[in-house]
Design an enzyme around this catalytic site. Structure first.
Site, PDB file in Angstrom:
ATOM      1  CB  CYS A 215      -0.655   0.029   1.269  1.00  0.00           C
ATOM      2  SG  CYS A 215      -0.217  -0.247   2.595  1.00  0.00           S
ATOM      3  CB  THR A 216       4.078   2.160   1.723  1.00  0.00           C
ATOM      4  OG1 THR A 216       3.424   1.797   2.880  1.00  0.00           O
ATOM      5  CG2 THR A 216       5.134   3.343   1.759  1.00  0.00           C
TER       6      THR A 216
END
Ligand SMILES: [Zn+2]
Length: 432
Positions: A215-216
């Site tokens: 997700c980062t």
């Protein structure tokens, strides 16, 4: 040296005895700081040279130094494991290898070299993975030294040696000496499985996570590495489909570099370079021969001290930081009670009542002290989510959207397993 031995009248036991004349200055008599259990003289020399069996894991930058140091300090029964073959880029520091050896097994070539160079030393190589060997194999050694660049391999051998300890059998405790370097930095440590802190206890001390949360990478990149991972993990398969990325192909690296650079500019992140791109996708850690020499020497001194009891050994962590002058520090790294390998307790984890299973998985992947990729979750008698096999993944997939609190009671236990995790991690869940 031979002359000195002859003067002392000790030359009778064969020419190779003379080789260790200077080492024997330490072994022949106790000093003011030697361990009370030290048996000076023939007994300790006999143990070191005829009975002590030592395993070296890794025959790369550290491993070459370790093998040479051990052989030259009198260890005679040395085993070495390495799964890699020799690459041209190894030759600047892995000094047991020559141009002609490129493409051959590191373990085999290193063993051959040491045996030619130091007569009387037997080096038994194994060209393969440490995971190929079972407990019986590891039980034969008195000591294990690791010179690895892989966190995963270290975690595996650490967990294996900790699990092997049988309180009824003191012989089952195998001291593990672990060395590691990165550029001008390095560390050496002595791990007595179940007695001192273990490798897993200190996982949160590693500089950077080896895997970034997806997700980062996808949404909130902050580091140049996030942009490079975005290019290689998400953009490459999206643009190239099934075409496999070849990290040795300069055109592929150039493509990744351009994509990552563009992404970095978009998010105003600096530091994406061609060589960093290559470093991230090939997982290259900078290596300097001299740092390897310092750390390997420290490891071998500890091995010598433990094998002979001739001096007190390191307790238990030595750090070398050469990035800003030279700084070194020795401290006792403490055991973690909730270490999933050597601690008895399960790891407490506090979750919000609303968090889903998917969210929990993301949290686990991001946690520096756990470092797990693709975890599967279960609780006693219940499957929560399994990454594999495909049928089980499909059957448990609906749970990803469910709240953890619907599946596991407050104070309940979740077992985490993963192919990269050499043990089962047990979590005790609390809700806020
Ligand atoms: Zn531990």
């Amino acid at each position: 040296m031979a002359a000195a031995v002859a003067i002392n009248g000790n030359a009778s036991s064969g020419d190779w005895e003379g080789r260790y004349y200077h080492v024997d200055q330490i072994l022949d008599r106790p000093g003011p700081r030697t361990d009370p259990s030290f048996l000076a003289g023939d007994e300790v020399k006999d143990f070191l040279r005829n009975k002590c069996k030592i395993l070296v894991i890794g025959a790369g930058g550290l491993g070459c130094e370790i093998l040479a140091n051990l052989a030259l300090s009198g260890f005679k029964d040395i085993h070495v494991i390495d799964m890699d073959t020799i690459d041209i880029s190894n030759l600047n520091r892995q000094f047991l290898f020559r141009q002609k050896d490129v493409g051959h097994s590191k373990a085999n070539v290193a063993a051959e070299f040491i045996m030619n160079r130091v007569p009387g030393v037997k080096v038994t190589p194994y060209f393969g993975k440490i995971q190929d060997k079972d407990e019986d194999y590891y039980l034969q050694f008195n000591l294990v030294i690791c010179g690895l660049d892989s966190v995963e391999a270290r975690r595996w051998i650490n967990a294996t040696l900790v699990n092997m300890v049988d309180p009824e059998n003191p012989e089952s405790l195998k001291p593990l000496i672990d060395g590691g370097t990165e550029g001008f930095k390095g560390q050496a440590r002595v791990i007595l499985p179940t007695v001192t802190s273990c490798y897993e206890c200190s996982l949160d001390m590693l500089n950077k996570p080896t895997a970034f949360p997806i997700c980062t990478i996808a949404n909130t990149p902050r580091l140049p590495e996030h942009c490079i991972e975005w290019a290689s993990v998400l953009e490459w398969p999206r643009v190239h489909g099934d075409k496999k990325m070849d990290t040795d192909n300069p055109e592929h690296i150039q493509w990744l570099y351009q994509i990552a650079l563009h992404r970095a500019q978009e998010f105003k992140i600096e530091g994406v370079t061609y060589s960093l791109t290559q470093g991230v996708v090939k997982n290259i850690i900078p290596a300097i021969a001299s740092t390897n020499a310092i750390i390997a020497a420290s490891c071998c001194n500890e091995a010598f001290k433990i094998a002979t009891s001739s001096a007190a050994y390191l307790n238990n962590y030595f750090m070398l930081i050469g990035t800003d002058g030279v700084y070194s520090y020795t401290f006792e790294h403490e055991k973690r009670d909730d270490c999933p390998v050597c601690g008895g307790e399960s790891l407490d984890i506090t979750l919000s009542k609303d968090w889903t299973v998917e969210r929990l998985i993301e949290i686990l992947v991001e946690r520096q002290d756990i470092q797990v990729k693709k975890p599967s979750l279960s609780s006693p008698g219940k499957q929560i989510y399994f990454q594999a096999p495909p049928q089980l993944e499909e059957a448990t997939r609906p749970n990803l959207e469910k709240k953890v609190s619907e599946l596991v009671a407050d104070g309940g236990e979740i077992t985490v397993t993963a192919t990269t995790l050499p043990f089962n991690l047990s979590l005790r869940v609390k809700y806020t």
